[in-house]
Design a protein around this motif. Structure first.
Motif, PDB file in Angstrom:
ATOM      1  N   PRO A   5       0.813  -1.224   0.000  1.00 28.51           N
ATOM      2  CA  PRO A   5       0.000   0.000   0.000  1.00 28.51           C
ATOM      3  C   PRO A   5       0.844   1.270   0.000  1.00 28.51           C
ATOM      4  O   PRO A   5       0.332   2.350  -0.314  1.00 28.51           O
ATOM      5  CB  PRO A   5      -0.826  -0.127   1.283  1.00 28.51           C
ATOM      6  N   PHE A   6       2.128   1.134   0.316  1.00 30.00           N
ATOM      7  CA  PHE A   6       3.008   2.313   0.355  1.00 30.00           C
ATOM      8  C   PHE A   6       3.941   2.364  -0.866  1.00 30.00           C
ATOM      9  O   PHE A   6       4.957   3.052  -0.849  1.00 30.00           O
ATOM     10  CB  PHE A   6       3.823   2.323   1.654  1.00 30.00           C
ATOM     11  N   GLU A   7       3.559   1.637  -1.914  1.00 27.48           N
ATOM     12  CA  GLU A   7       4.390   1.617  -3.115  1.00 27.48           C
ATOM     13  C   GLU A   7       4.530   3.008  -3.735  1.00 27.48           C
ATOM     14  O   GLU A   7       5.624   3.402  -4.167  1.00 27.48           O
ATOM     15  CB  GLU A   7       3.798   0.651  -4.143  1.00 27.48           C
ATOM     16  N   ASP A  78       2.286  13.326   1.312  1.00 26.50           N
ATOM     17  CA  ASP A  78       0.831  13.235   1.143  1.00 26.50           C
ATOM     18  C   ASP A  78       0.412  11.803   0.818  1.00 26.50           C
ATOM     19  O   ASP A  78      -0.579  11.289   1.354  1.00 26.50           O
ATOM     20  CB  ASP A  78       0.359  14.167   0.026  1.00 26.50           C
ATOM     21  N   GLN A  79       1.164  11.165  -0.056  1.00 23.60           N
ATOM     22  CA  GLN A  79       0.805   9.803  -0.460  1.00 23.60           C
ATOM     23  C   GLN A  79       0.950   8.820   0.692  1.00 23.60           C
ATOM     24  O   GLN A  79       0.171   7.863   0.815  1.00 23.60           O
ATOM     25  CB  GLN A  79       1.659   9.379  -1.659  1.00 23.60           C
ATOM     26  N   ALA A  83      -2.123   6.590   2.105  1.00 19.91           N
ATOM     27  CA  ALA A  83      -2.051   5.130   2.176  1.00 19.91           C
ATOM     28  C   ALA A  83      -2.283   4.635   3.597  1.00 19.91           C
ATOM     29  O   ALA A  83      -3.016   3.663   3.819  1.00 19.91           O
ATOM     30  CB  ALA A  83      -0.689   4.655   1.670  1.00 19.91           C
ATOM     31  N   ALA A  84      -1.672   5.318   4.570  1.00 11.12           N
ATOM     32  CA  ALA A  84      -1.828   4.899   5.965  1.00 11.12           C
ATOM     33  C   ALA A  84      -3.269   5.071   6.435  1.00 11.12           C
ATOM     34  O   ALA A  84      -3.805   4.230   7.157  1.00 11.12           O
ATOM     35  CB  ALA A  84      -0.885   5.713   6.847  1.00 11.12           C
ATOM     36  N   SER A  85      -3.897   6.151   6.001  1.00  6.60           N
ATOM     37  CA  SER A  85      -5.280   6.422   6.411  1.00  6.60           C
ATOM     38  C   SER A  85      -6.230   5.351   5.903  1.00  6.60           C
ATOM     39  O   SER A  85      -7.091   4.856   6.642  1.00  6.60           O
ATOM     40  CB  SER A  85      -5.717   7.803   5.906  1.00  6.60           C
ATOM     41  N   ALA A 103      -4.100  14.244   3.623  1.00  5.09           N
ATOM     42  CA  ALA A 103      -2.828  14.821   3.195  1.00  5.09           C
ATOM     43  C   ALA A 103      -1.996  15.161   4.422  1.00  5.09           C
ATOM     44  O   ALA A 103      -2.511  15.257   5.537  1.00  5.09           O
ATOM     45  CB  ALA A 103      -3.069  16.078   2.358  1.00  5.09           C
ATOM     46  N   PHE A 104      -0.704  15.336   4.204  1.00  2.00           N
ATOM     47  CA  PHE A 104       0.196  15.698   5.301  1.00  2.00           C
ATOM     48  C   PHE A 104      -0.051  17.163   5.663  1.00  2.00           C
ATOM     49  O   PHE A 104       0.074  18.044   4.816  1.00  2.00           O
ATOM     50  CB  PHE A 104       1.645  15.491   4.884  1.00  2.00           C
TER      51      PHE A 104
END
Length: 255
Positions: A5-7, A78-79, A83-85, A103-104
């Protein structure tokens, strides 16, 4: 094979590093051909002589590499939050309004950080990186992280962040041979891209020796004269660390 998911944020981080490597090679090639003209000017009325080196325009494609590295490092943040969310709260996926808020976050004051749709479970790990500027009243704050955000925002609203041959403070020039009692005075003229060293007129004959060469930001103001590769490398390492920390926290929170 399971999809990471963090690709996406990891890919952005890797691309930012490749652009820094390409930029470093490009800077070496720029300086390898001695992109300057030298001159010595003598002013008998003022009793001085000036050794000057005028540089050619810094290649635009190298400035574009600076831009690319900055925007990729910033977008990775942001990505990673996105992904974490979704990993923590899958119900957010498909909710267009909620996804826009993943977003961050940045703020001028820690009390004003707006996490919008970001799950509360991620707030602490994000706060740990202090995404707000330091101030006289409040010594905490992350200048480099806020600087990355400002540089990325400048990219959105202007054509290019400008880079140029570095000023005297980064070039480490010397005049040889030199009378040790007549230390030169250095000056950098960004409009002419000219670096000069001034000594008294009666100093020994001189020529310029370059001991070290670098490329510095000419704008924006808050990074002016800072070594471009050093700044981008610091930004990249910081962004990579933040992405890893957000990923680790998201995986820790999974049931």
């Amino acid at each position: 094979m399971a999809i990471d998911p963090f690709e996406n944020p990891k890919t952005q981080i890797a691309r930012a590093k490749r652009r820094i490597d390409e930029l470093t090679r490009g800077i070496g090639e720029y300086f390898a051909v001695n992109p300057f003209k030298e001159s010595i000017r003598r002013d008998r009325e003022r009793g001085i002589q000036v050794a000057a080196r005028h540089y050619s325009e810094f290649p635009e494609e190298l400035s574009e590499m600076v831009d690319d590295s900055i925007t990729k490092s910033r977008s990775a943040l942001d990505q990673a939050v996105y992904a974490a969310s979704l990993l923590i709260d899958p119900s957010l996926k498909g909710n267009e309004k909620a996804e826009r808020g993943l977003a961050f976050p940045f703020a001028d004051d820690p009390k004003k950080l707006d996490f919008k749709s970001v799950p509360a479970a991620l707030h602490d790990v994000i706060r740990r990186f202090e995404p707000y500027p330091p101030s006289k009243e409040r010594p905490d704050g992350n200048f480099k992280l806020v600087g990355l955000n400002r540089l990325a925002n400048i990219h959105k609203h202007r054509f290019l962040i400008k880079a140029q041959p570095a000023p005297a403070s980064l070039f480490a020039w010397s005049i040889v041979p030199v009378d040790l009692t007549a230390s030169p005075t250095y000056a950098w003229d960004p409009d002419k891209r000219e670096l000069s060293a001034t000594t008294p007129l009666n100093a020994p004959g001189m020529h310029i020796v370059m001991l070290n060469q670098a490329i510095a930001f000419s704008e924006p103001e808050f990074v002016r004269n800072a070594n471009v590769v050093s700044v981008l490398t610091d930004i990249h390492k910081m962004a990579e660390g933040i992405v890893s920390a957000i990923e680790a926290e998201a995986l820790r929170l999974l049931p």
